[in-house]
Design a protein around this motif. Structure first.
Motif, PDB file in Angstrom:
ATOM      1  N   ILE A   1      98.342  23.047  19.268  1.00  0.00           N
ATOM      2  CA  ILE A   1      98.809  24.133  18.407  1.00  0.00           C
ATOM      3  C   ILE A   1      98.907  25.395  19.245  1.00  0.00           C
ATOM      4  CG2 ILE A   1      98.303  25.545  16.384  1.00  0.00           C
ATOM      5  CD1 ILE A   1      96.823  23.229  15.210  1.00  0.00           C
ATOM      6  N   GLY A   2     100.097  25.950  19.323  1.00  0.00           N
ATOM      7  CA  GLY A   2     100.286  27.165  20.107  1.00  0.00           C
ATOM      8  C   GLY A   2     100.522  28.353  19.207  1.00  0.00           C
TER       9      GLY A   2
ATOM     10  N   ASP B   1      90.729  12.734  13.276  1.00  0.00           N
ATOM     11  CA  ASP B   1      90.800  11.376  12.746  1.00  0.00           C
ATOM     12  C   ASP B   1      91.646  11.432  11.473  1.00  0.00           C
ATOM     13  OD1 ASP B   1      90.480   8.909  11.716  1.00  0.00           O
ATOM     14  OD2 ASP B   1      88.313   9.053  11.403  1.00  0.00           O
ATOM     15  N   ILE B   2      92.798  10.798  11.509  1.00  0.00           N
ATOM     16  CA  ILE B   2      93.651  10.860  10.320  1.00  0.00           C
ATOM     17  C   ILE B   2      93.622   9.544   9.538  1.00  0.00           C
ATOM     18  CG2 ILE B   2      95.193  12.644  11.224  1.00  0.00           C
ATOM     19  CD1 ILE B   2      97.161  10.142  11.643  1.00  0.00           C
ATOM     20  N   SER B   3      92.670   8.683   9.911  1.00  0.00           N
ATOM     21  CA  SER B   3      92.613   7.402   9.206  1.00  0.00           C
ATOM     22  C   SER B   3      91.840   7.518   7.890  1.00  0.00           C
ATOM     23  CB  SER B   3      91.968   6.337  10.085  1.00  0.00           C
ATOM     24  OG  SER B   3      90.654   6.729  10.402  1.00  0.00           O
TER      25      SER B   3
ATOM     26  N   TRP C   1     101.713  20.210  -2.528  1.00  0.00           N
ATOM     27  CA  TRP C   1     101.949  20.671  -1.149  1.00  0.00           C
ATOM     28  C   TRP C   1     100.927  20.064  -0.193  1.00  0.00           C
ATOM     29  CZ3 TRP C   1     102.123  26.376  -3.166  1.00  0.00           C
ATOM     30  CH2 TRP C   1     103.369  26.625  -3.740  1.00  0.00           C
ATOM     31  N   VAL C   2      99.650  20.074  -0.631  1.00  0.00           N
ATOM     32  CA  VAL C   2      98.585  19.545   0.245  1.00  0.00           C
ATOM     33  C   VAL C   2      98.838  18.060   0.522  1.00  0.00           C
ATOM     34  CG1 VAL C   2      96.110  19.011   0.377  1.00  0.00           C
ATOM     35  CG2 VAL C   2      96.860  21.270  -0.413  1.00  0.00           C
ATOM     36  N   TYR C   3      99.229  17.333  -0.505  1.00  0.00           N
ATOM     37  CA  TYR C   3      99.485  15.892  -0.339  1.00  0.00           C
ATOM     38  C   TYR C   3     100.602  15.660   0.690  1.00  0.00           C
ATOM     39  CZ  TYR C   3     100.301  10.999  -1.500  1.00  0.00           C
ATOM     40  OH  TYR C   3     100.437   9.641  -1.416  1.00  0.00           O
ATOM     41  N   LYS C   4     101.672  16.426   0.557  1.00  0.00           N
ATOM     42  CA  LYS C   4     102.809  16.237   1.467  1.00  0.00           C
ATOM     43  C   LYS C   4     102.506  16.748   2.872  1.00  0.00           C
ATOM     44  CE  LYS C   4     106.221  16.204  -2.195  1.00  0.00           C
ATOM     45  NZ  LYS C   4     106.974  17.068  -3.090  1.00  0.00           N
ATOM     46  N   MET C   5     101.873  17.900   2.964  1.00  0.00           N
ATOM     47  CA  MET C   5     101.556  18.466   4.286  1.00  0.00           C
ATOM     48  C   MET C   5     100.599  17.563   5.065  1.00  0.00           C
ATOM     49  SD  MET C   5     101.099  22.443   3.137  1.00  0.00           S
ATOM     50  CE  MET C   5     100.850  23.313   4.664  1.00  0.00           C
ATOM     51  N   SER C   6      99.703  16.895   4.325  1.00  0.00           N
ATOM     52  CA  SER C   6      98.721  16.027   4.995  1.00  0.00           C
ATOM     53  C   SER C   6      99.250  14.596   5.135  1.00  0.00           C
ATOM     54  CB  SER C   6      97.401  16.020   4.212  1.00  0.00           C
ATOM     55  OG  SER C   6      97.555  15.369   2.965  1.00  0.00           O
ATOM     56  N   MET C   7     100.512  14.392   4.821  1.00  0.00           N
ATOM     57  CA  MET C   7     101.136  13.065   4.854  1.00  0.00           C
ATOM     58  C   MET C   7     100.310  12.058   4.057  1.00  0.00           C
ATOM     59  SD  MET C   7     102.510  13.065   8.777  1.00  0.00           S
ATOM     60  CE  MET C   7     103.485  11.583   8.640  1.00  0.00           C
ATOM     61  N   GLY C   8      99.819  12.526   2.917  1.00  0.00           N
ATOM     62  CA  GLY C   8      99.086  11.647   2.016  1.00  0.00           C
ATOM     63  C   GLY C   8      97.620  11.466   2.350  1.00  0.00           C
ATOM     64  N   GLN C   9      97.147  12.162   3.382  1.00  0.00           N
ATOM     65  CA  GLN C   9      95.734  11.985   3.751  1.00  0.00           C
ATOM     66  C   GLN C   9      94.794  12.619   2.717  1.00  0.00           C
ATOM     67  OE1 GLN C   9      94.678  13.624   7.592  1.00  0.00           O
ATOM     68  NE2 GLN C   9      92.702  12.561   7.636  1.00  0.00           N
ATOM     69  N   MET C  10      95.292  13.640   2.036  1.00  0.00           N
ATOM     70  CA  MET C  10      94.447  14.330   1.065  1.00  0.00           C
ATOM     71  C   MET C  10      95.151  14.407  -0.283  1.00  0.00           C
ATOM     72  SD  MET C  10      92.545  17.911   1.577  1.00  0.00           S
ATOM     73  CE  MET C  10      90.900  17.868   0.908  1.00  0.00           C
TER      74      MET C  10
ATOM     75  N   ASN D   1      83.717  22.183   5.212  1.00  0.00           N
ATOM     76  CA  ASN D   1      83.317  22.103   6.625  1.00  0.00           C
ATOM     77  C   ASN D   1      83.353  20.674   7.157  1.00  0.00           C
ATOM     78  OD1 ASN D   1      82.976  24.834   6.911  1.00  0.00           O
ATOM     79  ND2 ASN D   1      80.784  24.801   6.484  1.00  0.00           N
ATOM     80  N   ASP D   2      83.184  19.706   6.290  1.00  0.00           N
ATOM     81  CA  ASP D   2      83.200  18.302   6.715  1.00  0.00           C
ATOM     82  C   ASP D   2      84.619  17.774   6.952  1.00  0.00           C
ATOM     83  OD1 ASP D   2      80.496  18.165   6.687  1.00  0.00           O
ATOM     84  OD2 ASP D   2      80.301  17.127   4.762  1.00  0.00           O
ATOM     85  N   LEU D   3      85.612  18.561   6.556  1.00  0.00           N
ATOM     86  CA  LEU D   3      87.008  18.115   6.757  1.00  0.00           C
ATOM     87  C   LEU D   3      87.408  18.262   8.219  1.00  0.00           C
ATOM     88  CD1 LEU D   3      88.903  19.898   3.823  1.00  0.00           C
ATOM     89  CD2 LEU D   3      88.406  17.451   3.987  1.00  0.00           C
ATOM     90  N   PRO D   4      88.325  17.399   8.702  1.00  0.00           N
ATOM     91  CA  PRO D   4      88.895  17.670  10.023  1.00  0.00           C
ATOM     92  C   PRO D   4      89.664  18.999   9.992  1.00  0.00           C
ATOM     93  CG  PRO D   4      89.997  15.799   8.949  1.00  0.00           C
ATOM     94  CD  PRO D   4      88.844  16.185   8.079  1.00  0.00           C
ATOM     95  N   GLU D   5      89.740  19.641  11.155  1.00  0.00           N
ATOM     96  CA  GLU D   5      90.271  21.014  11.208  1.00  0.00           C
ATOM     97  C   GLU D   5      91.686  21.126  10.639  1.00  0.00           C
ATOM     98  OE1 GLU D   5      90.489  22.644  15.143  1.00  0.00           O
ATOM     99  OE2 GLU D   5      90.650  24.693  14.408  1.00  0.00           O
ATOM    100  N   HIS D   6      92.522  20.121  10.891  1.00  0.00           N
ATOM    101  CA  HIS D   6      93.911  20.250  10.423  1.00  0.00           C
ATOM    102  C   HIS D   6      93.985  20.282   8.899  1.00  0.00           C
ATOM    103  CE1 HIS D   6      93.480  15.872  10.179  1.00  0.00           C
ATOM    104  NE2 HIS D   6      94.555  15.846   9.412  1.00  0.00           N
ATOM    105  N   LEU D   7      93.054  19.590   8.220  1.00  0.00           N
ATOM    106  CA  LEU D   7      93.060  19.643   6.751  1.00  0.00           C
ATOM    107  C   LEU D   7      92.531  20.989   6.247  1.00  0.00           C
ATOM    108  CD1 LEU D   7      91.963  16.038   5.676  1.00  0.00           C
ATOM    109  CD2 LEU D   7      94.264  17.017   5.737  1.00  0.00           C
ATOM    110  N   GLN D   8      91.581  21.557   6.958  1.00  0.00           N
ATOM    111  CA  GLN D   8      91.110  22.907   6.591  1.00  0.00           C
ATOM    112  C   GLN D   8      92.270  23.898   6.682  1.00  0.00           C
ATOM    113  OE1 GLN D   8      87.903  23.731   9.304  1.00  0.00           O
ATOM    114  NE2 GLN D   8      86.441  22.466   8.210  1.00  0.00           N
ATOM    115  N   ILE D   9      93.051  23.767   7.754  1.00  0.00           N
ATOM    116  CA  ILE D   9      94.190  24.689   7.934  1.00  0.00           C
ATOM    117  C   ILE D   9      95.244  24.447   6.851  1.00  0.00           C
ATOM    118  CG2 ILE D   9      96.074  25.355   9.491  1.00  0.00           C
ATOM    119  CD1 ILE D   9      94.134  24.691  11.830  1.00  0.00           C
ATOM    120  N   ILE D  10      95.443  23.197   6.485  1.00  0.00           N
ATOM    121  CA  ILE D  10      96.401  22.893   5.406  1.00  0.00           C
ATOM    122  C   ILE D  10      95.946  23.545   4.095  1.00  0.00           C
ATOM    123  CG2 ILE D  10      97.177  20.999   3.889  1.00  0.00           C
ATOM    124  CD1 ILE D  10      97.571  19.309   6.452  1.00  0.00           C
TER     125      ILE D  10
END
Ligand code: CA
Length: 365
Positions: A15-16, A36-38, A66-75, A264-273
């Protein structure tokens, strides 16, 4: 890359120059993040609004999509209206305890937990939506909000704003501050305390009771939100005067709150989402309110039995004086509230000064 393909790997993303809304700080250096996106997350979102409530409830559902789509269904986040899982005013406790991972409401509902919460929603004669965003995102507000909510195992982000509300519905004219004397008005929170100083009686009525209470004379007047929601409630059928401005709620912030441990237990990319989708929600709610209020004010203007009025400058001046007294009193009683009040007040003074040279002049054109 589709999600199936994506899941075979542990994602490594660069991420830049990412922009984090937290405190307006940008991260300039590229950072390698491994996530970990599994693992999938299924969360519950409890809200203080009735199911599908216009704008506020709709925004919660949009956020979830939006969260569902941004996370590609992970959340995935299931939204519950007030009363569907828990009563609306139990949202704070439910998210704090972890019974639900997140909630949506307005921080002034939690004044019983700390009077300071009210500064993260609305105070009479406070700041408008744009100015509240400036204070929260870039003026130290969100850091104070985090400090406060951390004590309850929570973290919150702004997720909307009702924008400038209306002053309310009356069946008699309010020509001076004296006309508030003896007036029974539905007016929650700090506005209610100010009303009491003006000699009125603040009555608490839930949204579903207001219409009947006004019609039967249990209350003489009521505030609600703005033209869109007020029109839906039908107040124009039973009240003669519609007053502006909403001095008691010039820019009420809505919040997405999260259980701190779950967040806090979420991976960082989901926190940002979650942060980013909350910011989009904030923008959508403000825009929807502005568009709809404009449309529905025109409808109310067409109602022959309703007259639009504005409070006199002298009346507003007096209400403002009472507001200063109320705010000083609640700040004096609690050191953390004083700290938040000082930050809010200093920012408000400075930004009003800027507005004098910018928006105010422009709006007079
Ligand atoms: Ca209101």
């Amino acid at each position: 890359m589709d999600r199936k393909h994506f899941l075979r790997h542990t994602a490594t993303a660069a991420i830049g120059s990412a922009f984090f809304i937290n405190g307006c700080q940008s991260q300039k250096n590229k950072t390698e993040i491994k996530a970990d996106i599994s693992k999938t997350y299924k969360w519950k979102m409890v809200t203080t609004w009735p199911p599908n409530f216009p704008v506020l409830g709709e925004a919660c559902q949009l956020f979830s999509d939006w969260v569902y789509k941004m996370s590609m269904g992970q959340m995935s986040i299931k939204v519950y209206g007030a009363g569907e899982l828990i009563p609306g005013l139990e949202v704070f406790d439910a998210v704090s305890s972890g019974a639900a991972e997140m909630g949506n409401g307005a921080a002034y509902y939690w004044a019983g937990k700390s009077p300071a919460t009210q500064f993260f929603a609305a105070v009479p004669f406070g700041m408008n939506a744009q100015q509240m965003n400036a204070w929260i995102y870039c003026g130290g507000g969100i850091e104070l909000w985090k400090e406060l909510y951390q004590k309850f195992g929570l973290i919150a982000f702004p997720a909307g704003n009702t924008t400038m509300q209306m002053g309310g519905w009356f069946n008699k004219e309010i020509k001076s501050i004296d006309d508030f004397k003896g007036l029974k008005m539905r007016m929650p929170g700090l506005g209610g305390k100010v009303l009491a100083k003006a000699g009125g009686t603040a009555v608490l009525s839930s949204g579903s009771e207001i219409y009947t209470n006004l019609e039967r004379g249990v209350i003489d007047a009521t505030e609600w939100i703005g033209p869109y929601h007020d029109y839906i409630m039908g107040f124009h059928k039973i009240a003669k005067y519609y007053y502006s401005p909403g001095w008691h709620e010039p820019g009420s912030v809505l919040e997405n709150m999260f259980n701190l441990k779950a967040f806090n237990d979420l991976p960082e990319h989901l926190q940002i989402i979650l942060e980013t989708a909350s910011a989009r929600m904030n923008l959508w709610v403000i825009s929807e309110f502005e568009a709809k209020n404009n449309e529905y004010l025109n409808k109310i203007k067409e109602e022959k039995n309703v007259q639009l009025r504005t409070f006199t400058p002298e009346t507003l001046q007096k209400l403002r004086q009472y507001t200063d007294e109320v705010l000083s009193e609640i700040a004096l009683a609690d050191p953390f509230t004083q700290k938040v009040y000082d930050s809010f007040n200093e920012f408000r003074s400075n930004i009003k000064n800027w507005a004098t040279y910018s928006e105010k002049l422009y709006h007079n054109l």
